[in-house]
Write an enzyme that holds these catalytic residues in place. Structure first.
Site, PDB file in Angstrom:
ATOM      1  N   ASP A 221       0.881  -1.166   0.000  1.00  0.00           N
ATOM      2  CA  ASP A 221       0.000   0.000   0.000  1.00  0.00           C
ATOM      3  C   ASP A 221       0.926   1.227   0.000  1.00  0.00           C
ATOM      4  OD1 ASP A 221      -2.257   1.713   0.647  1.00  0.00           O
ATOM      5  OD2 ASP A 221      -1.479   1.712   2.702  1.00  0.00           O
TER       6      ASP A 221
ATOM      7  N   ASP B 210       0.037   5.032   1.332  1.00  0.00           N
ATOM      8  CA  ASP B 210      -0.045   5.920   2.499  1.00  0.00           C
ATOM      9  C   ASP B 210       0.126   5.139   3.794  1.00  0.00           C
ATOM     10  OD1 ASP B 210      -0.650   8.600   1.444  1.00  0.00           O
ATOM     11  OD2 ASP B 210      -2.381   7.566   0.581  1.00  0.00           O
TER      12      ASP B 210
HETATM   13 MG   LIG Z   1      -2.581   3.158   3.779  1.00  0.00          MG
END
Ligand SMILES: [Mg+2]
Length: 489
Positions: free
Chosen positions: A52, A54
């Protein structure tokens, strides 16, 4: 007359050191650079690493929370015409914590344990704690939140939402502040409208996320992790809900303009968690200007950027299945739950809060309080069978002392909500899902730099309730110094 662990008077002989009561080697060896295992994972079997973006590849400083809060608060006032008085509330660091639940209709923030019970003393209306009696009254005489009202599979129940995203900490704070303003100024309002408006204001801040790169921490460590994996022949991919322009700026900041060379597949605006469950949205390719192309996608090629898509097409086009894939994410539901439960990839959770929480667990204050709490609970377990008035009085005093100890332990983490991993003695709702949806978990991706890429993470065999001896059984008492035994009598 002697003094007890907190310096108040007690009747026990206390000539021994209280630190003698702490079981040897308990807590002070914890290290926040460790990777913790819920399940056995052998890195030698992992050929493909997914990420992922962020709070996984990009870790942000706490200053970002203040920026999100301020921007959303001002948006609420300027665009939704909320009262100007809300602007007087500055951001309150460490007010909220990840994994809390919010009762949308009642406007209450609270902490819920693994058994769906509200932890007493952790219900906040606005910025003020709500007395336990009032909580019981509001919830029909129980602290239990029924599953059908609760968070559902992805943390969004019809009446109660769980805040799992790290971005949601300023959101919870803004909700508490706005509720507080209306309550303290006696202005009638509907908490449901407030919830929706704050959600929208926070969402609007994310759209302006171009400045996030200035809040990125440990970028060089992320670079080092990616570099090491690629050098060891691993394949890398990225699946993020963020738009390309946003990810591109952050990755250039951390890794450099050739960051795309590290990744075999890059997918943006993936719409997780639906990416993992729906097989409707096809992949689309973005051209060099970030514009969408219209051709059908028959392969996922290195150097290209893809938007949306779904995991079923991803698996078909890459063949990356099962335990040879390890996916890293910070959101237990959007990133990890479906991969663990439906698709059999190995999962790694990023939990930045571990850094602070392991520090607290390593302090003498925590170890002493916890040890005494355990000992006291054991004493109460024995004392409860004595029915004479004097014993009952002692039992009541111990009950009070136990409550004080619990409050002190909670305050070491966060005075409002305590640890994100534990309620008083149970795992939290968050903690239970962390164990269920992640094979391993760690403070940040950089923890991976401490391990060889053929390392096996073995979970510790922690005893189940029926396997553990009761506290202060003969076995443990035998290990104590003679003075310590006298204390326990
Ligand atoms: Mg994230």
């Amino acid at each position: 007359m002697k003094t007890n662990i907190r310096g108040t008077e007690c009747y026990a002989p206390c000539s021994f050191k209280y630190s003698d009561l702490i079981p040897p080697g308990t807590c002070n060896l914890l290290n926040s650079s460790t990777i913790f295992a819920n399940n056995e994972v052998n890195l030698a079997e992992v050929d493909i690493y997914g990420f992922d973006y962020d709070y996984t590849l990009a870790l942000y400083s706490n200053a970002l929370d203040t920026m999100i809060y301020n921007t959303a608060r001002d948006f609420l006032i300027e665009h939704f015409k909320y009262p100007e008085g809300i602007r007087k509330y500055d951001y309150i660091p460490n007010f909220a914590a990840r994994g809390l639940h919010y009762d949308i209709q009642k406007g209450l923030l609270m902490k819920i344990d693994a058994f769906h019970y509200i932890q007493s003393g952790t219900v906040y209306r606005g910025l003020s704690p709500m007395p336990d009696e009032e909580v019981l009254q509001l919830y029909g005489g129980t602290y239990h939140i029924p599953l059908q009202q609760d968070s559902g599979f992805y943390g969004k129940g019809p009446k109660v939402k769980q805040f799992m995203d790290i971005f949601s900490i300023p959101e919870m704070t803004l909700l508490a502040v706005a509720n507080d303003f209306f309550i303290t100024n006696d202005i009638p309002y509907d908490p449901v409208h407030l919830f929706r408006d704050v959600s929208e204001a926070i969402g609007m801040v994310h759209l302006k996320g171009y400045m996030y790169k200035w809040f990125i921490l440990r970028g060089e460590e992320t670079h080092a992790v990616l570099h090491r994996l690629v050098n060891n022949g691993k394949k890398l991919f990225l699946i993020t809900n963020s738009p390309f322009s946003f990810v591109d700026k952050g990755m250039m900041h951390m890794v450099g303009k050739n960051w795309r060379d590290f990744f075999d597949v890059v997918i943006v605006q993936a719409d997780k968690p639906h990416f993992f469950t729906d097989c409707i949205k096809p992949f689309r390719r973005l051209d060099g200007n970030g514009d969408l192309r219209w051709e059908k996608i028959n392969s996922l090629d290195k150097g290209q950027i893809y938007k949306q898509g779904n995991l079923f097409d991803f698996l078909r086009l890459t063949g990356w299945r099962g335990s040879k894939v390890l996916y890293f994410g910070d959101h237990l539901y959007s990133d990890l739950a479906d991969l663990m439960l439906r698709h059999g990839w190995r999962t790694a959770a990023i939990v930045p809060e571990l850094e602070q929480e392991t520090k607290v667990v390593c302090t003498d204050r925590y170890a002493l309080n916890l040890t005494w709490l355990q000992a006291l609970t054991g004493l109460m377990e024995r004392m409860q069978t004595h029915r004479d008035p004097e014993s009952k009085q002692v039992f009541r005093e111990w009950q009070n002392e136990r409550e004080e100890l619990r409050a002190m332990i909670k305050n070491l983490f966060n005075p409002h909500f305590g640890s994100i991993f534990r309620t008083r003695h149970n795992p939290t709702y968050f903690s239970r899902h962390l164990c269920r949806f992640s094979d391993i978990y760690m403070t940040s991706l950089s923890c991976l730099l401490n391990y060889d890429l053929s390392y096996t993470f073995y979970p510790r065999r922690t005893p189940l309730q029926h396997e553990a001896p009761l506290w202060m059984d003969q076995l443990y008492a035998a290990q104590l110094p003679p003075q310590g035994k006298a204390f326990l009598l």
